[in-house]
Enzyme design. Structure first.
Site, PDB file in Angstrom:
ATOM      1  CB  CYS A  36      -2.057  -3.149   8.015  1.00  0.00           C
ATOM      2  SG  CYS A  36      -3.172  -2.931   6.626  1.00  0.00           S
ATOM      3  CB  CYS A  76      -0.926   0.014   1.217  1.00  0.00           C
ATOM      4  SG  CYS A  76      -0.005   0.052   2.768  1.00  0.00           S
TER       5      CYS A  76
HETATM    6 FE1  FES Z   1      -1.358   0.582   4.383  1.00  0.00          FE
HETATM    7 FE2  FES Z   1      -2.874  -0.566   6.217  1.00  0.00          FE
HETATM    8  S1  FES Z   1      -3.457   0.000   4.201  1.00  0.00           S
HETATM    9  S2  FES Z   1      -0.809   0.011   6.386  1.00  0.00           S
END
Ligand code: FES
Length: 211
Positions: free
Chosen positions: A107, A36
């Site tokens: 995450c 992400c």
């Molecule tokens: Fe990036 Fe959770 S979506 S750390």
């Protein structure tokens, strides 16, 4: 539809423990998630005799799951030896939080990698790395993948500002495509140094800007 977070995740997200940074930490890391692009920094203080983590703090630039996991892993790691803290993985963190939605596993992986990288940073600084593999150009590139480019919120490799890497006789020279007076030049330089200069067989790190 809101994600099915447990009460415990929400509680740690709303009241995260051990948030912030430690002045003059014994080990520190900044890791980015390839999934992400979010980031987490972890700082540790370590008792030099017992190798127990006496203090730990984190800063998250990620989502609610990352903040909750950062919070729980700092609680789990505080008071543990480095060896025991290394065994904390995303499953341990997820179980301690009563579970995480599947799409949020990365995450928790990011938070755990932050902890492990801070421990590794401590071990490199103190010559405690047991497996001494020779540093290669690939090692340097993988370290550069963990250096953030604050202009983009992605690492310096993926944002193509690393123009060249030369490794010769324990001396690394890295060319960065930025002028030395750029507002982020010194932060990037410091982060590169921190990630590379403690590798056991590296004697010197040169970082060259475009001027
Ligand atoms: Fe990036 Fe959770 S979506 S750390």
């Amino acid at each position: 539809m809101p994600l099915p977070y447990t009460e415990k995740v929400l509680e740690h997200f709303r009241n995260p423990r051990n948030v912030g940074c430690i002045e003059n930490p014994d080990g520190k890391s900044t890791e980015g998630s390839p999934a992400c692009g979010d980031m987490v920094s972890v700082y540790i203080k370590v008792d030099p005799e017992t190798k127990v983590i006496s203090d730990i703090k984190f800063e998250s630039y990620g989502c609610a799951s990352n903040i909750a996991t950062g919070s729980i892993i700092t609680e789990l790691a505080k008071g543990k030896t480095l060896e025991d803290a290394k065994r904390i993985d995303w499953r341990t963190a997820s179980e301690a939080l009563g579970g995480l939605p599947k799409i949020k596993v990365h995450c928790s992986v990011l938070a755990v990698e932050g902890l492990r990288a801070a421990i590794q940073n401590y071990e490199e600084k103190h010559g405690l790395i047991k497996e001494r593999k020779p540093t290669t150009i690939d090692t340097i590139h993988s370290r550069l993948h963990k250096v953030m480019n604050p202009m983009a919120g992605l690492d310096v490799e993926r944002t193509h500002i690393v123009k060249d890497v030369i490794l010769k006789d324990g001396e690394v020279t890295i060319a960065i495509d930025l002028p030395s007076n750029h507002q982020f030049a010194s932060a990037i330089k410091e982060e590169i140094r921190e990630k590379i200069e403690f590798l056991w067989d590296i004697k010197k790190v040169n970082i060259e800007f475009t001027d």
